[in-house]
Design a protein around this motif. Structure first.
Motif, short mmCIF file in Angstrom:
data_model
loop_
_atom_site.label_atom_id
_atom_site.label_comp_id
_atom_site.label_asym_id
_atom_site.label_seq_id
_atom_site.Cartn_x
_atom_site.Cartn_y
_atom_site.Cartn_z
N ASP A 11 0.80 -1.23 0.00
CA ASP A 11 0.00 0.00 0.00
C ASP A 11 0.83 1.28 0.00
OD1 ASP A 11 0.72 -0.72 2.69
OD2 ASP A 11 -0.72 0.77 3.43
N LEU A 12 2.12 1.21 0.35
CA LEU A 12 2.92 2.42 0.49
C LEU A 12 4.22 2.45 -0.31
CD1 LEU A 12 2.66 2.88 4.37
CD2 LEU A 12 1.44 4.18 2.61
N ARG A 13 4.91 1.34 -0.40
CA ARG A 13 6.25 1.33 -1.00
C ARG A 13 6.20 1.58 -2.50
NH1 ARG A 13 6.19 -2.93 2.76
NH2 ARG A 13 7.74 -2.71 4.41
N ASP A 14 7.34 2.02 -3.03
CA ASP A 14 7.49 2.18 -4.47
C ASP A 14 7.51 0.81 -5.13
OD1 ASP A 14 7.84 4.85 -3.82
OD2 ASP A 14 10.01 4.84 -4.15
N CYS A 15 6.90 0.73 -6.29
CA CYS A 15 6.89 -0.53 -7.03
C CYS A 15 8.23 -0.71 -7.75
CB CYS A 15 5.76 -0.52 -8.05
SG CYS A 15 5.57 -2.07 -8.94
N PRO A 16 8.90 -1.83 -7.53
CA PRO A 16 10.18 -2.07 -8.21
C PRO A 16 10.00 -2.23 -9.72
CG PRO A 16 9.80 -3.66 -6.43
CD PRO A 16 8.54 -2.92 -6.63
N ILE A 112 12.72 -10.21 -2.26
CA ILE A 112 13.57 -10.32 -3.45
C ILE A 112 13.96 -8.92 -3.93
CG2 ILE A 112 11.60 -10.41 -5.03
CD1 ILE A 112 13.26 -12.27 -6.82
N THR A 113 13.26 -7.89 -3.44
CA THR A 113 13.50 -6.51 -3.85
C THR A 113 13.88 -5.67 -2.63
OG1 THR A 113 11.18 -5.95 -3.53
CG2 THR A 113 11.81 -6.67 -5.75
N VAL A 114 14.42 -4.51 -2.90
CA VAL A 114 14.73 -3.55 -1.83
C VAL A 114 13.47 -2.74 -1.55
CG1 VAL A 114 16.14 -1.56 -1.19
CG2 VAL A 114 17.15 -3.43 -2.50
N ASN A 115 13.09 -2.60 -0.28
CA ASN A 115 11.93 -1.79 0.08
C ASN A 115 12.29 -0.32 -0.02
OD1 ASN A 115 10.32 -4.02 0.63
ND2 ASN A 115 10.78 -4.01 2.79
N LYS A 116 11.53 0.44 -0.84
CA LYS A 116 11.79 1.87 -1.02
C LYS A 116 10.50 2.65 -0.87
CE LYS A 116 15.55 1.40 -4.37
NZ LYS A 116 15.97 1.68 -5.74
N TYR A 117 10.63 3.81 -0.24
CA TYR A 117 9.52 4.77 -0.12
C TYR A 117 9.97 6.08 -0.71
CZ TYR A 117 7.88 1.71 3.68
OH TYR A 117 7.47 0.65 4.44
N SER A 118 9.21 6.64 -1.64
CA SER A 118 9.56 7.97 -2.15
C SER A 118 8.63 9.03 -1.61
CB SER A 118 9.55 7.97 -3.67
OG SER A 118 8.23 7.76 -4.15
N GLY A 119 7.51 8.64 -1.04
CA GLY A 119 6.56 9.65 -0.57
C GLY A 119 6.16 9.36 0.81
#
Length: 119
Positions: A11-16, A112-119
């Protein structure tokens, strides 16, 4: 012919890159039911309603997958919620042992991916 996708449920993280994003339980179900999914990566907590109540979460999605025999070739759990991670992982393994989901699905308790938030 159904298109094969990699599905990222959060619901929040950037999509890889290389993934299709589902922001909630229903979007994820719609995609799982209409596409072949190679990689599925799941968050546990998928937000709150306008009154602060928890919306259907990743564990609810795991139960739906198991109850309906849906599949992804590989399932990863990228949640930061340790209890949610364990519940999802153990439920997937138990469903696999009992034949509710395919035995060839690869299930991983880590991202498998890095969790990232841009907003």
């Amino acid at each position: 012919m159904t298109r094969t996708i990699n599905l990222y449920v959060d619901d929040l993280r950037d999509c890889p890159d290389g993934f299709v994003l589902a922001r909630n339980y229903q979007e994820a179900i719609d995609l799982l039911e209409t596409h072949d999914v190679d990689i599925l990566t799941l968050d546990h907590d998928l937000g709150e309603d306008e009154r602060g109540g928890e919306l259907p979460n990743g564990y609810d999605l795991v139960k739906y997958i198991c109850e309906n025999g849906l599949r992804a070739n590989k399932i990863y759990l990228h949640t930061d919620n340790p209890v949610g991670r364990r519940n999802m992982y153990e439920t997937l393994l138990a469903a696999q042992r009992r034949g509710f989901i395919a035995e060839d699905i690869e299930i991983y308790h880590y991202p498998i991916t890095v969790n990232k938030y841009s907003g």
